[in-house]
Design a protein around this motif. Structure first.
Motif, PDB file in Angstrom:
ATOM      1  N   ILE A 101       7.237   2.447   6.014  1.00 13.13           N
ATOM      2  CA  ILE A 101       8.366   3.517   5.617  1.00 13.13           C
ATOM      3  C   ILE A 101       7.592   4.648   5.636  1.00 13.13           C
ATOM      4  CG2 ILE A 101      10.061   4.364   4.157  1.00 13.13           C
ATOM      5  CD1 ILE A 101      10.233   1.367   3.158  1.00 13.13           C
ATOM      6  N   VAL A 102       8.088   5.532   6.605  1.00 18.15           N
ATOM      7  CA  VAL A 102       7.770   6.932   6.836  1.00 18.15           C
ATOM      8  C   VAL A 102       8.366   7.886   5.922  1.00 18.15           C
ATOM      9  CG1 VAL A 102       6.868   8.604   8.593  1.00 18.15           C
ATOM     10  CG2 VAL A 102       6.530   6.294   8.819  1.00 18.15           C
ATOM     11  N   ASN A 103       7.746   8.584   5.293  1.00 16.36           N
ATOM     12  CA  ASN A 103       8.194   9.558   4.358  1.00 16.36           C
ATOM     13  C   ASN A 103       8.502  10.978   5.056  1.00 16.36           C
ATOM     14  OD1 ASN A 103       9.232  11.373   2.470  1.00 16.36           O
ATOM     15  ND2 ASN A 103       7.188  11.569   1.277  1.00 16.36           N
ATOM     16  N   HIS A 104       9.598  11.430   5.439  1.00 14.03           N
ATOM     17  CA  HIS A 104       9.903  12.533   6.302  1.00 14.03           C
ATOM     18  C   HIS A 104      10.187  13.690   5.447  1.00 14.03           C
ATOM     19  CE1 HIS A 104       9.948  10.488  10.036  1.00 14.03           C
ATOM     20  NE2 HIS A 104      10.842   9.447   9.539  1.00 14.03           N
ATOM     21  N   ALA A 107       0.889  -1.359  -0.082  1.00  8.89           N
ATOM     22  CA  ALA A 107       0.260   0.074  -0.072  1.00  8.89           C
ATOM     23  C   ALA A 107       0.905   1.160   0.071  1.00  8.89           C
ATOM     24  CB  ALA A 107      -0.999   0.150   1.237  1.00  8.89           C
ATOM     25  N   VAL A 108       0.434   2.248  -0.549  1.00 10.82           N
ATOM     26  CA  VAL A 108       1.005   3.663  -0.477  1.00 10.82           C
ATOM     27  C   VAL A 108       0.190   4.627  -0.140  1.00 10.82           C
ATOM     28  CG1 VAL A 108       0.848   4.004  -2.866  1.00 10.82           C
ATOM     29  CG2 VAL A 108       2.761   5.030  -1.925  1.00 10.82           C
ATOM     30  N   GLU A 109       0.372   5.531   0.616  1.00  8.61           N
ATOM     31  CA  GLU A 109      -0.044   6.728   1.093  1.00  8.61           C
ATOM     32  C   GLU A 109       0.509   7.933   0.671  1.00  8.61           C
ATOM     33  OE1 GLU A 109      -1.395   6.640   5.071  1.00  8.61           O
ATOM     34  OE2 GLU A 109      -2.377   4.775   4.781  1.00  8.61           O
ATOM     35  N   SER A 110       0.360   9.316   0.905  1.00 10.98           N
ATOM     36  CA  SER A 110       1.282  10.302   0.428  1.00 10.98           C
ATOM     37  C   SER A 110       2.459  10.216   1.480  1.00 10.98           C
ATOM     38  CB  SER A 110       0.831  11.635   0.512  1.00 10.98           C
ATOM     39  OG  SER A 110       0.447  11.825   1.817  1.00 10.98           O
ATOM     40  N   GLN A 111       2.631   9.876   2.543  1.00 11.76           N
ATOM     41  CA  GLN A 111       3.560   9.869   3.601  1.00 11.76           C
ATOM     42  C   GLN A 111       4.085   8.462   3.973  1.00 11.76           C
ATOM     43  OE1 GLN A 111       5.080  12.851   4.017  1.00 11.76           O
ATOM     44  NE2 GLN A 111       3.644  13.301   2.570  1.00 11.76           N
ATOM     45  N   ILE A 134       7.832  15.992  -0.956  1.00  8.10           N
ATOM     46  CA  ILE A 134       7.778  15.021  -2.012  1.00  8.10           C
ATOM     47  C   ILE A 134       7.114  13.733  -1.684  1.00  8.10           C
ATOM     48  CG2 ILE A 134       9.496  13.641  -3.310  1.00  8.10           C
ATOM     49  CD1 ILE A 134      11.786  15.417  -2.323  1.00  8.10           C
ATOM     50  N   PRO A 135       5.564  13.718  -2.000  1.00  6.30           N
ATOM     51  CA  PRO A 135       4.768  12.798  -1.497  1.00  6.30           C
ATOM     52  C   PRO A 135       5.044  11.307  -2.214  1.00  6.30           C
ATOM     53  CG  PRO A 135       3.944  14.205  -3.125  1.00  6.30           C
ATOM     54  CD  PRO A 135       4.914  14.603  -2.717  1.00  6.30           C
ATOM     55  N   LEU A 136       4.914  10.273  -1.595  1.00  6.76           N
ATOM     56  CA  LEU A 136       4.911   9.050  -2.218  1.00  6.76           C
ATOM     57  C   LEU A 136       3.836   9.018  -3.194  1.00  6.76           C
ATOM     58  CD1 LEU A 136       6.158   7.080   0.896  1.00  6.76           C
ATOM     59  CD2 LEU A 136       7.594   7.896  -1.317  1.00  6.76           C
TER      60      LEU A 136
END
Length: 59
Positions: free
Chosen positions: A29-32, A10-14, A36-38
Protein backbone atom coordinates in the motif's frame (compact mmCIF):
# COMPACT_ATOMS: atom_id res chain seq x y z
CA UNK A 1 -9.92 -7.79 -0.73
CA UNK A 2 -11.98 -5.95 1.87
CA UNK A 3 -13.37 -9.15 3.44
CA UNK A 4 -9.97 -10.40 4.56
CA UNK A 5 -7.65 -9.56 7.46
CA UNK A 6 -4.02 -8.71 6.71
CA UNK A 7 -0.82 -9.11 8.70
CA UNK A 8 1.70 -6.24 8.59
CA UNK A 9 5.03 -7.45 7.20
CA UNK A 10 6.95 -4.18 6.87
CA UNK A 11 6.40 -0.44 7.13
CA UNK A 12 8.26 2.49 5.62
CA UNK A 13 7.23 6.14 5.73
CA UNK A 14 5.40 5.86 2.40
CA UNK A 15 4.69 2.09 2.05
CA UNK A 16 2.97 -0.62 4.02
CA UNK A 17 3.55 -4.26 3.07
CA UNK A 18 0.86 -6.68 4.22
CA UNK A 19 -0.09 -10.35 3.65
CA UNK A 20 -3.62 -11.77 3.57
CA UNK A 21 -4.33 -14.23 6.35
CA UNK A 22 -6.47 -16.47 4.13
CA UNK A 23 -5.15 -15.84 0.62
CA UNK A 24 -1.47 -15.36 1.44
CA UNK A 25 -1.38 -12.52 -1.12
CA UNK A 26 1.24 -9.87 -0.42
CA UNK A 27 0.14 -6.29 -1.07
CA UNK A 28 2.05 -3.03 -0.95
CA UNK A 29 0.00 0.00 0.00
CA UNK A 30 1.47 3.33 -1.07
CA UNK A 31 0.82 6.35 1.13
CA UNK A 32 -0.11 9.34 -1.04
CA UNK A 33 -0.04 11.73 1.92
CA UNK A 34 3.68 12.37 2.52
CA UNK A 35 2.91 14.85 5.30
CA UNK A 36 1.37 11.95 7.28
CA UNK A 37 4.03 9.20 7.30
CA UNK A 38 3.29 5.57 8.16
CA UNK A 39 5.11 4.44 11.31
CA UNK A 40 5.92 1.16 13.05
CA UNK A 41 4.22 2.63 16.10
CA UNK A 42 0.93 2.71 14.18
CA UNK A 43 1.57 -0.47 12.14
CA UNK A 44 3.93 -2.74 14.05
CA UNK A 45 5.10 -5.81 12.11
CA UNK A 46 2.81 -8.71 12.95
CA UNK A 47 -0.24 -6.53 13.63
CA UNK A 48 -3.50 -7.78 12.13
CA UNK A 49 -5.42 -5.10 10.19
CA UNK A 50 -8.48 -4.81 7.94
CA UNK A 51 -8.77 -2.70 4.80
CA UNK A 52 -11.78 -0.53 4.07
CA UNK A 53 -13.18 0.41 0.68
CA UNK A 54 -12.57 4.14 0.11
CA UNK A 55 -15.38 4.29 -2.47
CA UNK A 56 -17.99 3.57 0.20
CA UNK A 57 -19.10 6.63 2.14
CA UNK A 58 -20.56 6.29 5.64
CA UNK A 59 -24.28 7.08 6.00
Amino acid sequence: MFDEKYRVLAVESQRLVIRGELSGKVLTIVNHQPDIPLTEEDYPPGKLIALSDPSITPN
